[in-house]
Write a protein that holds these residues in place. Structure first.
Motif, PDB file in Angstrom:
ATOM      1  N   ALA A  19       0.843  -1.202   0.000  1.00 17.39           N
ATOM      2  CA  ALA A  19       0.000   0.000   0.000  1.00 17.39           C
ATOM      3  C   ALA A  19       0.871   1.242   0.000  1.00 17.39           C
ATOM      4  N   GLY A  20       0.271   2.369  -0.369  1.00 13.02           N
ATOM      5  CA  GLY A  20       0.988   3.645  -0.329  1.00 13.02           C
ATOM      6  C   GLY A  20       1.731   3.926  -1.615  1.00 13.02           C
ATOM      7  N   GLY A  21       2.650   4.851  -1.553  1.00 15.60           N
ATOM      8  CA  GLY A  21       3.408   5.239  -2.742  1.00 15.60           C
ATOM      9  C   GLY A  21       4.891   5.265  -2.425  1.00 15.60           C
ATOM     10  N   THR A  22       5.692   4.692  -3.306  1.00 17.90           N
ATOM     11  CA  THR A  22       7.131   4.672  -3.050  1.00 17.90           C
ATOM     12  C   THR A  22       7.759   6.036  -3.363  1.00 17.90           C
ATOM     13  N   ARG A  23       8.875   6.302  -2.711  1.00 19.01           N
ATOM     14  CA  ARG A  23       9.630   7.546  -2.907  1.00 19.01           C
ATOM     15  C   ARG A  23      11.059   7.211  -3.264  1.00 19.01           C
ATOM     16  N   GLU A  24      11.578   7.942  -4.237  1.00 19.05           N
ATOM     17  CA  GLU A  24      12.947   7.719  -4.696  1.00 19.05           C
ATOM     18  C   GLU A  24      13.781   8.957  -4.402  1.00 19.05           C
ATOM     19  N   PRO A  25      14.877   8.795  -3.650  1.00 24.96           N
ATOM     20  CA  PRO A  25      15.657   9.967  -3.268  1.00 24.96           C
ATOM     21  C   PRO A  25      16.323  10.668  -4.455  1.00 24.96           C
ATOM     22  N   ILE A  26      16.255  11.995  -4.404  1.00 25.36           N
ATOM     23  CA  ILE A  26      16.980  12.844  -5.360  1.00 25.36           C
ATOM     24  C   ILE A  26      18.279  13.310  -4.704  1.00 25.36           C
ATOM     25  N   ASP A  27      18.172  13.622  -3.411  1.00 27.59           N
ATOM     26  CA  ASP A  27      19.320  13.932  -2.550  1.00 27.59           C
ATOM     27  C   ASP A  27      18.828  13.621  -1.138  1.00 27.59           C
ATOM     28  N   PRO A  28      19.594  13.913  -0.078  1.00 31.43           N
ATOM     29  CA  PRO A  28      19.155  13.475   1.258  1.00 31.43           C
ATOM     30  C   PRO A  28      17.824  14.081   1.725  1.00 31.43           C
ATOM     31  N   VAL A  29      17.385  15.176   1.117  1.00 26.52           N
ATOM     32  CA  VAL A  29      16.177  15.841   1.617  1.00 26.52           C
ATOM     33  C   VAL A  29      15.044  15.915   0.586  1.00 26.52           C
ATOM     34  N   ARG A  30      15.270  15.335  -0.610  1.00 31.11           N
ATOM     35  CA  ARG A  30      14.249  15.455  -1.657  1.00 31.11           C
ATOM     36  C   ARG A  30      13.992  14.098  -2.291  1.00 31.11           C
ATOM     37  N   PHE A  31      12.781  13.969  -2.818  1.00 28.94           N
ATOM     38  CA  PHE A  31      12.440  12.689  -3.429  1.00 28.94           C
ATOM     39  C   PHE A  31      11.498  12.871  -4.605  1.00 28.94           C
ATOM     40  N   LEU A  32      11.427  11.816  -5.422  1.00 26.59           N
ATOM     41  CA  LEU A  32      10.448  11.706  -6.494  1.00 26.59           C
ATOM     42  C   LEU A  32       9.353  10.805  -5.933  1.00 26.59           C
ATOM     43  N   GLY A  33       8.116  11.288  -5.911  1.00 27.27           N
ATOM     44  CA  GLY A  33       7.063  10.490  -5.289  1.00 27.27           C
ATOM     45  C   GLY A  33       5.740  10.632  -5.998  1.00 27.27           C
ATOM     46  N   ASN A  34       4.692  10.096  -5.392  1.00 29.87           N
ATOM     47  CA  ASN A  34       3.349  10.213  -5.961  1.00 29.87           C
ATOM     48  C   ASN A  34       2.346  10.434  -4.835  1.00 29.87           C
ATOM     49  N   SER A  35       1.112  10.718  -5.213  1.00 26.74           N
ATOM     50  CA  SER A  35       0.129  11.151  -4.214  1.00 26.74           C
ATOM     51  C   SER A  35      -0.803  10.033  -3.747  1.00 26.74           C
ATOM     52  N   SER A  36      -0.354   8.777  -3.840  1.00 21.47           N
ATOM     53  CA  SER A  36      -1.196   7.682  -3.343  1.00 21.47           C
ATOM     54  C   SER A  36      -1.420   7.833  -1.838  1.00 21.47           C
ATOM     55  N   SER A  37      -2.673   7.700  -1.413  1.00 20.04           N
ATOM     56  CA  SER A  37      -2.988   7.829   0.018  1.00 20.04           C
ATOM     57  C   SER A  37      -2.739   6.539   0.779  1.00 20.04           C
ATOM     58  N   GLY A  38      -2.729   5.413   0.071  1.00 23.80           N
ATOM     59  CA  GLY A  38      -2.586   4.116   0.735  1.00 23.80           C
ATOM     60  C   GLY A  38      -3.884   3.571   1.295  1.00 23.80           C
ATOM     61  N   LYS A  39      -4.972   4.322   1.134  1.00 25.54           N
ATOM     62  CA  LYS A  39      -6.250   3.920   1.751  1.00 25.54           C
ATOM     63  C   LYS A  39      -6.780   2.594   1.216  1.00 25.54           C
ATOM     64  N   GLN A  40      -6.687   2.389  -0.102  1.00 25.28           N
ATOM     65  CA  GLN A  40      -7.224   1.139  -0.649  1.00 25.28           C
ATOM     66  C   GLN A  40      -6.438  -0.064  -0.152  1.00 25.28           C
ATOM     67  N   GLY A  41      -5.124   0.071  -0.082  1.00 24.87           N
ATOM     68  CA  GLY A  41      -4.302  -1.037   0.399  1.00 24.87           C
ATOM     69  C   GLY A  41      -4.582  -1.356   1.859  1.00 24.87           C
ATOM     70  N   VAL A  42      -4.714  -0.312   2.671  1.00 25.74           N
ATOM     71  CA  VAL A  42      -5.016  -0.521   4.093  1.00 25.74           C
ATOM     72  C   VAL A  42      -6.396  -1.155   4.242  1.00 25.74           C
ATOM     73  N   ALA A  43      -7.357  -0.715   3.436  1.00 23.18           N
ATOM     74  CA  ALA A  43      -8.704  -1.317   3.468  1.00 23.18           C
ATOM     75  C   ALA A  43      -8.636  -2.796   3.088  1.00 23.18           C
ATOM     76  N   LEU A  44      -7.812  -3.131   2.120  1.00 25.03           N
ATOM     77  CA  LEU A  44      -7.643  -4.536   1.715  1.00 25.03           C
ATOM     78  C   LEU A  44      -7.056  -5.365   2.853  1.00 25.03           C
ATOM     79  N   ALA A  45      -6.065  -4.803   3.537  1.00 21.72           N
ATOM     80  CA  ALA A  45      -5.425  -5.515   4.644  1.00 21.72           C
ATOM     81  C   ALA A  45      -6.426  -5.746   5.773  1.00 21.72           C
ATOM     82  N   ARG A  46      -7.178  -4.720   6.117  1.00 20.88           N
ATOM     83  CA  ARG A  46      -8.170  -4.844   7.196  1.00 20.88           C
ATOM     84  C   ARG A  46      -9.254  -5.855   6.842  1.00 20.88           C
ATOM     85  N   ALA A  47      -9.723  -5.790   5.600  1.00 24.68           N
ATOM     86  CA  ALA A  47     -10.790  -6.702   5.162  1.00 24.68           C
ATOM     87  C   ALA A  47     -10.312  -8.146   5.196  1.00 24.68           C
TER      88      ALA A  47
END
Ligand code: CTP
Ligand code: CA
Length: 229
Positions: A19-47
């Motif tokens: 669940a969620g969205g992975t982040r790839e470091p650009i430098d120690p303080v920055r990353f390339l990421g996405n806006s996945s909330s992780g809600k669907q994955g967490v709902a799947l785990a709970r269910a």
């Protein structure tokens, strides 16, 4: 159809959900990421837990550690997600890849923060492709008889509508089920309601579901339970 917690049809089963969205470091303080909330994955785990499964949730950058999911493995990058999912998948009856995985990562991430130099254009960031974790899982089948499920967030474009893209993706991935989600225009990411079409590896429609992420989660487990039986 029975609701949350009323069927224990995943009793004795081990399931892995990312669940969620992975982040790839650009430098120690920055990353390339996405806006996945992780809600669907967490709902799947709970269910899955409510239906009796032993659950490992691999969560990429979830805002809060989720409650009531079983074993929780927090990760940041795609490489970490891949390692954690594959380790857990070797004992699992089911793997569901609900995470939004970064397709690319910066080829080099310096150890020190990138500084801007007045008047000088920024250096371009070279990207390399990440491994396709779902495709690997579908190809490798880390455990015999394992059911592998993917998600596909799609918008229509000049090359085809949401379902055309979903169908092509389902065939390319080789997963047993691909849950196609129409996104954009307020649908999908971060919202509480979902319209999904579930395809098999041939790209044929096996079910449609509409409703909350919990309802979608149970609809997915209904289909998985049928395949496990
Ligand atoms: N996925 C994965 N590894 C990747 C990229 C995606 O395991 N490197 C998985 C996602 O977790 C999801 C499915 O593949 O279950 C579909 O992801 P999506 O981003 O829709 O598909 P891509 O193959 O990356 O195609 P594109 O982004 O170009 O539409
Ligand atoms: Ca992608």
């Amino acid at each position: 159809r029975p609701r949350t917690g009323t069927v224990r049809d995943l009793e004795g089963r081990v399931v892995v959900v990312s669940a969620g969205g992975t982040r790839e470091p650009i430098d120690p303080v920055r990353f390339l990421g996405n806006s996945s909330s992780g809600k669907q994955g967490v709902a799947l785990a709970r269910a899955a837990r409510a239906r009796g499964a032993e659950v490992v949730l691999v969560g990429a950058n979830l805002a809060l550690p989720p409650e009531g999911v079983g074993t929780y493995v927090p990760v940041v990058t795609t490489a970490e997600l891949r390692t954690a999912v594959r380790a857990a998948a070797s004992d699992a009856d089911v793997v569901v890849m609900a995470a939004a995985v970064a397709d690319f990562r910066p080829a080099h991430a310096p150890d020190a923060k990138i500084k801007k130099v007045p008047g000088r254009a920024p250096a371009p960031i070279e990207l390399v492709e990440n491994p396709d974790i779902l495709r690997e899982l579908a190809t490798d089948r880390l455990r015999a008889g394992q059911v592998v499920v993917g998600f596909a967030a799609e918008t229509g474009d000049a090359d085809g509508d949401v379902l055309d893209h979903g169908r092509a993706k389902a065939r390319r991935k080789g997963a047993d089920l691909v849950v196609v989600n129409a996104v954009g225009g307020g649908r999908g990411f971060g919202t509480d309601d979902n319209d999904v079409t579930v395809l098999d590896a041939a790209g044929d429609v096996v079910a449609t579901a509409h409703g909350s992420k919990d309802e979608v989660a149970h609809a997915v487990w209904d289909l998985v339970a049928k395949r496990l039986a």
